[in-house]
Scaffold this motif. Structure first.
Motif, PDB file in Angstrom:
ATOM      1  N   ASP A  29      -4.625  13.020  17.994  1.00 13.33           N
ATOM      2  CA  ASP A  29      -4.558  14.422  17.598  1.00 13.33           C
ATOM      3  C   ASP A  29      -3.995  14.615  16.195  1.00 13.33           C
ATOM      4  O   ASP A  29      -3.897  15.752  15.710  1.00 13.33           O
ATOM      5  N   GLY A  30      -3.619  13.490  15.548  1.00  7.38           N
ATOM      6  CA  GLY A  30      -3.130  13.556  14.174  1.00  7.38           C
ATOM      7  C   GLY A  30      -1.633  13.717  14.016  1.00  7.38           C
ATOM      8  O   GLY A  30      -1.142  14.028  12.925  1.00  7.38           O
ATOM      9  N   PHE A  31      -0.872  13.487  15.106  1.00  8.32           N
ATOM     10  CA  PHE A  31       0.579  13.642  15.047  1.00  8.32           C
ATOM     11  C   PHE A  31       1.277  12.286  14.976  1.00  8.32           C
ATOM     12  O   PHE A  31       0.821  11.308  15.586  1.00  8.32           O
ATOM     13  N   GLU A  32       2.380  12.244  14.245  1.00  8.63           N
ATOM     14  CA  GLU A  32       3.216  11.033  14.244  1.00  8.63           C
ATOM     15  C   GLU A  32       3.668  10.787  15.677  1.00  8.63           C
ATOM     16  O   GLU A  32       4.044  11.718  16.391  1.00  8.63           O
ATOM     17  N   MET A  33       3.609   9.533  16.119  1.00 12.63           N
ATOM     18  CA  MET A  33       3.795   9.203  17.530  1.00 12.63           C
ATOM     19  C   MET A  33       5.141   9.674  18.091  1.00 12.63           C
ATOM     20  O   MET A  33       5.216  10.226  19.200  1.00 12.63           O
ATOM     21  N   GLY A  34       6.213   9.477  17.345  1.00 14.92           N
ATOM     22  CA  GLY A  34       7.530   9.890  17.831  1.00 14.92           C
ATOM     23  C   GLY A  34       7.620  11.399  18.011  1.00 14.92           C
ATOM     24  O   GLY A  34       8.185  11.890  18.990  1.00 14.92           O
ATOM     25  N   LEU A  35       7.047  12.139  17.068  1.00 14.41           N
ATOM     26  CA  LEU A  35       7.035  13.595  17.146  1.00 14.41           C
ATOM     27  C   LEU A  35       6.244  14.056  18.365  1.00 14.41           C
ATOM     28  O   LEU A  35       6.648  14.972  19.086  1.00 14.41           O
TER      29      LEU A  35
END
Length: 277
Positions: free
Chosen positions: A98-104
């Motif tokens: 989905d284009g999000f940094e994994m931790g976020l």
């Protein structure tokens, strides 16, 4: 009484799930690995096994989160406790589909979205609780709201983790602000420095200190105590939105108490998740 919990197949989540299931009539186990989930369910007593429903949920996949919430909404009209327990620290920058940094995504956005979609059944319950597992690591946060996905600045696994743990507290306080008068209770907590596989995902200085601290870490059983306490205990309404450690309220960082920061986080989270809200 009905419970939903994310990340229940290992660490403190597994302990919390196993210890809390006897106290609830129905339990929704949200996880990615159905095989591990089924083994965990089979470890329960026969009566408790019948209470549990496995629901596939991947917090790095927002379509999956929406689908998981829908599954719960299809099965119940009320939810008494939601424990947003799942999380992790990631050594290198990873980006979800989905284009999000994994931790976020796995520590904050997934839980924000899940809680949003489950709000109708939470508000249908009398005094429902949302419990967010945070960390004392939140005190090292360095938030840049203009670059939450690390598209501009260099990625740091520890700072990324500290930021999302701060977000867990800010989110908790926002839930109390927005829904407290409607009967919702929200709490964040620090479980302690728990000896699990968690630190194996790190490298560099953080990994070094993690190994150094290893002999002094607590067990998952000890780390789950505050989660279990918050799920089972009636908390004074004046403590709605509070941060807990060792089953007692603890003052978080000044940033964690910032109304301006929590309002900004809510706004940014809604903007990132607009396609799924």
């Amino acid at each position: 009484m009905k419970l939903a919990i994310t990340g229940p197949t290992s660490g403190i989540g597994e302990v919390a799930f196993s210890k809390l299931t006897p106290y609830f009539n129905e339990v929704f186990l949200l996880a990615r690995n159905e095989s591990k989930a089924n083994k965990l369910i089979q470890s329960l007593s026969s009566p408790d096994q019948k209470k549990v429903r496995f629901i596939y949920c991947d917090l790095a996949d927002m379509d999956s989160v929406v689908s998981a919430a829908k599954s719960i909404l299809d099965k119940t009209s009320t939810l008494d406790v939601l424990i947003n327990n799942a999380g992790g620290i990631f050594q290198n920058k990873e980006v979800t589909k989905d284009g999000f940094e994994m931790g976020l995504s796995t520590n904050h956005l997934g839980h924000f979205l899940l809680t949003h979609h489950l709000m109708p059944v939470l508000l249908n319950s009398n005094g429902a609780k949302v419990i967010n597992v945070s960390s004392e690591g939140h005190r090292a946060a360095k938030v840049d709201f203009d670059d939450l996905n690390y598209e501009k600045k260099k990625f740091s696994s520890f700072v990324s983790y500290a930021n999302v743990k701060l977000f867990n507290i800010l989110f908790t306080k926002s839930l109390a602000d927005k829904y407290g008068e409607k009967g919702l209770n929200a709490y964040a907590l620090h479980p302690g420095v728990v000896k699990t596989n968690f630190g194996k995902e790190t490298s560099g200085v953080f990994s070094f200190f993690w190994k150094l601290a290893s002999p002094f870490m607590i067990t998952a059983e000890e780390g789950a105590k505050t989660t279990i306490f918050l799920a089972k205990t009636k908390i004074d309404s004046l403590k709605n939105g509070y941060y807990f450690k060792k089953s007692k309220p603890l003052k978080p960082s000044s940033e964690a108490n910032s109304k301006k920061m929590r309002e900004r986080l809510w706004k940014e989270s809604e903007a990132l998740l607009k396609s799924w809200l």
